[in-house]
Each structure stands twice: as C-alpha cells, then as structure tokens.
Design an enzyme around this catalytic site. Structure first.
Site, PDB file in Angstrom:
ATOM      1  N   SER A   1      43.745  43.150 -61.242  1.00  0.00           N
ATOM      2  CA  SER A   1      44.633  42.822 -62.189  1.00  0.00           C
ATOM      3  C   SER A   1      44.463  44.324 -63.399  1.00  0.00           C
ATOM      4  O   SER A   1      44.416  44.781 -62.904  1.00  0.00           O
ATOM      5  CB  SER A   1      43.344  41.622 -62.839  1.00  0.00           C
ATOM      6  OG  SER A   1      43.832  40.643 -63.983  1.00  0.00           O
TER       7      SER A   1
ATOM      8  N   ASP B   1      49.330  33.375 -56.990  1.00  0.00           N
ATOM      9  CA  ASP B   1      49.023  33.674 -58.310  1.00  0.00           C
ATOM     10  C   ASP B   1      49.583  34.191 -59.594  1.00  0.00           C
ATOM     11  O   ASP B   1      50.562  34.040 -59.000  1.00  0.00           O
ATOM     12  CB  ASP B   1      49.317  35.460 -58.118  1.00  0.00           C
ATOM     13  CG  ASP B   1      47.363  36.494 -57.906  1.00  0.00           C
ATOM     14  OD1 ASP B   1      47.140  35.794 -59.746  1.00  0.00           O
ATOM     15  OD2 ASP B   1      47.758  37.298 -57.370  1.00  0.00           O
TER      16      ASP B   1
ATOM     17  N   HIS C   1      43.905  34.469 -57.259  1.00  0.00           N
ATOM     18  CA  HIS C   1      44.099  35.486 -58.467  1.00  0.00           C
ATOM     19  C   HIS C   1      42.823  36.437 -57.942  1.00  0.00           C
ATOM     20  O   HIS C   1      42.774  37.759 -58.071  1.00  0.00           O
ATOM     21  CB  HIS C   1      43.718  35.445 -60.245  1.00  0.00           C
ATOM     22  CG  HIS C   1      43.759  36.717 -60.658  1.00  0.00           C
ATOM     23  ND1 HIS C   1      45.366  37.335 -60.422  1.00  0.00           N
ATOM     24  CD2 HIS C   1      42.981  37.281 -61.566  1.00  0.00           C
ATOM     25  CE1 HIS C   1      45.104  38.557 -61.295  1.00  0.00           C
ATOM     26  NE2 HIS C   1      43.750  38.546 -62.113  1.00  0.00           N
TER      27      HIS C   1
END
Length: 287
Positions: A110, A240, A267
């Site tokens: 991320s 995601d 995710h």
C-alpha cells in the site's frame, strides 16, 4: 527473531526506529527482504506473514516507521516536518544500521509500495536488487476514485461514519472494519496482527499524527515510473481497493515489471492466499 532500536538522526535530533528481523543476517545466503508497511501511520504487525519468506532463506526485516507503533512518536511536530524524504532517510538509515546496504530486496505494501517506488526513483539505492509493490496506487486520484466506487455498495451508516472521520472513534472503527471485511482482509475473523495495527492508529490512545500530515495530498509518481531501474513485481487482489486501474500504471511504465493478481484476495493477499503469495513472491525474489 531479533528486535532492536536503530538511532535515527534527523534535523539535529535523534529518534529511534523499532525493527524486527526473522532469519539470520550473519552468514546469509540470500539478500534480506525489507518490508515497508502501509499508512502512512500504520505499523508492521499486519505484514508479519512475510516472515514466512525466512523459510526460503531470505532474512526478513520489519520496522515501524517514525511516528508509528513502537518507534519514536512526534505528536508535537508541525505538518512541515513530515515528508516523503523523511521516511526515505529513515529507510536509508535502517538499511545501513543493519549492514545490508550492499544487497537487499524491498516489499512495499500500500503506502509502503508508494514509498518504495519513490525510494528507487529519488535515491537509486545501489544495493537494491528486486522490488515488490503490493496493493499500491501510483497516484492518489485513482485511489480516491476506486475507494469511492467501492464504498457505494455499503450501507449509509458506513458511508456516513467514514465521511465524518476518526474524530467519532467508535462509529469510524466499526465502519472501517465493515469496509475492510470486503476490501481490506477477507480472512475472517480478522487476524490479531491486523487488528493490532489498526489499534495503534485508531484505538483509544492511537496516534494519527502521520496520517494527518497529508504528505500524499495530490501525490503521483506515474510520470516518473520509467526511472524505476530494478526488476519489479506488481501485486493486487481481485477485491482490492488498489484495483486493476489503480495498479496498471506501475505495470505499463516500469520497464522490467510483471503483474500477478490474486483472485481470492483483497488488500492483503499475504493473509488471504498466504501459501500461494509466498510462493509467487519467493520465486520472484530468487530469480
């Protein structure tokens, strides 16, 4: 497992970066893997499944970025203190503290993947061999667009609580978990390490200083991705927040890149499809 605090001198002050190492750095046969957690302002805890890579002879380094978790907290610092370069300096410092600057890999998750791409483009670290960008946007506009579209499918109370923000802690916490059940971590119940990371930021005594610094406002790296000069693996999940359109710029613009999408993940495929994820990442790092 070894843990410690790395002194980090910055602007005339010395702070501390907390780190953990799985596997042996001494006498290693493969380059260490440094894990960059998300946020900004989260902690390493939720990324701990990557310790599995130590079973493939890769020592694995986790750390909490400055202002987060077990590293030095700096609630009193002005917004101008916080910057991407600050976190790149901290990463450089940790790599040198551990003596791994001549050969290492990075897995960035991320925000960690955004930071990692900046690290390569801005610093071109001589010892970096391979890069994994997992669930990361290449610009904040596409991330916001994806989040907004996904949120449309949720009940109004979730939308309202997330729109109001973490100032009203309990509704925000409940709404965040409701959203994450689908698009954050589909492994239920949530792993303890996943919840622990969120508590460091959004818990009763959580520290949202870094999160509130807005260092990613208007951020994009799309027009600089051609400068990424290491082999790169881009990863996302079918559910995601970092959907295909969000991660596509990495694949299209990094010269030596490949893309793997995990069909049963959101995710955090390192939780949701753990065995397959470790195989894919381990094989890429070993090439």
């Amino acid at each position: 497992m070894k843990e410690g605090l790395a002194p980090f001198a910055y602007e005339g002050e010395t702070h501390e970066t907390y780190y953990r190492v799985f596997g042996e750095l001494e006498g290693r046969t493969r380059p260490p893997v440094v894990i960059l957690h998300g946020g900004p302002g989260l902690t390493h805890d939720y990324t701990l499944p990557h310790a599995d890579l130590a079973n493939q002879s890769f020592p694995v380094v986790f750390y909490d970025q400055l202002g987060s978790g077990r590293s030095t907290h700096l609630r009193e610092k002005p917004l101008s203190f916080w910057s991407i370069d600050l976190f790149l300096d901290e990463l450089d410092n940790l790599v040198e503290h551990l003596g791994i600057q001549d050969e290492f890999h990075i897995v960035g998750q991320s925000w960690g993947g955004m930071m990692a791409s900046e690290y390569v483009v801005r610093r071109h670290p001589r010892g970096l061999r391979r890069l994994v960008i997992e669930g990361s946007p290449a610009d904040m506009v596409s991330w916001g667009r994806s989040f907004k579209a996904l949120l449309e499918k949720f009940p109004q109370w979730v939308k309202d609580a997330l729109a109001k923000g973490p100032s009203d802690r309990e509704p925000y916490w409940n709404a965040t978990l409701e959203f994450y059940k689908v698009h954050g971590c589909r492994l239920q119940p949530f792993p303890e390490d996943f919840i622990r990371t969120l508590e460091f930021k959004y818990g009763e005594n959580g520290d949202r200083t870094v999160d509130g610094s807005h260092i990613l406002k208007g951020w994009t790296i799309v027009d600089r991705l051609h400068d990424v000069d290491v082999p790169t693996l881009v990863v996302n999940g079918a559910y995601d927040i970092a959907d295909d359109e969000v991660v596509k710029p990495y694949v299209e613009n990094i010269p030596n890149s490949k893309w793997v999408k995990f069909d049963n993940s959101s995710h955090t495929p390192f939780w949701e499809e753990r065995e397959k994820y470790m195989q894919v990442v381990g094989e890429f790092l070993a090439e």
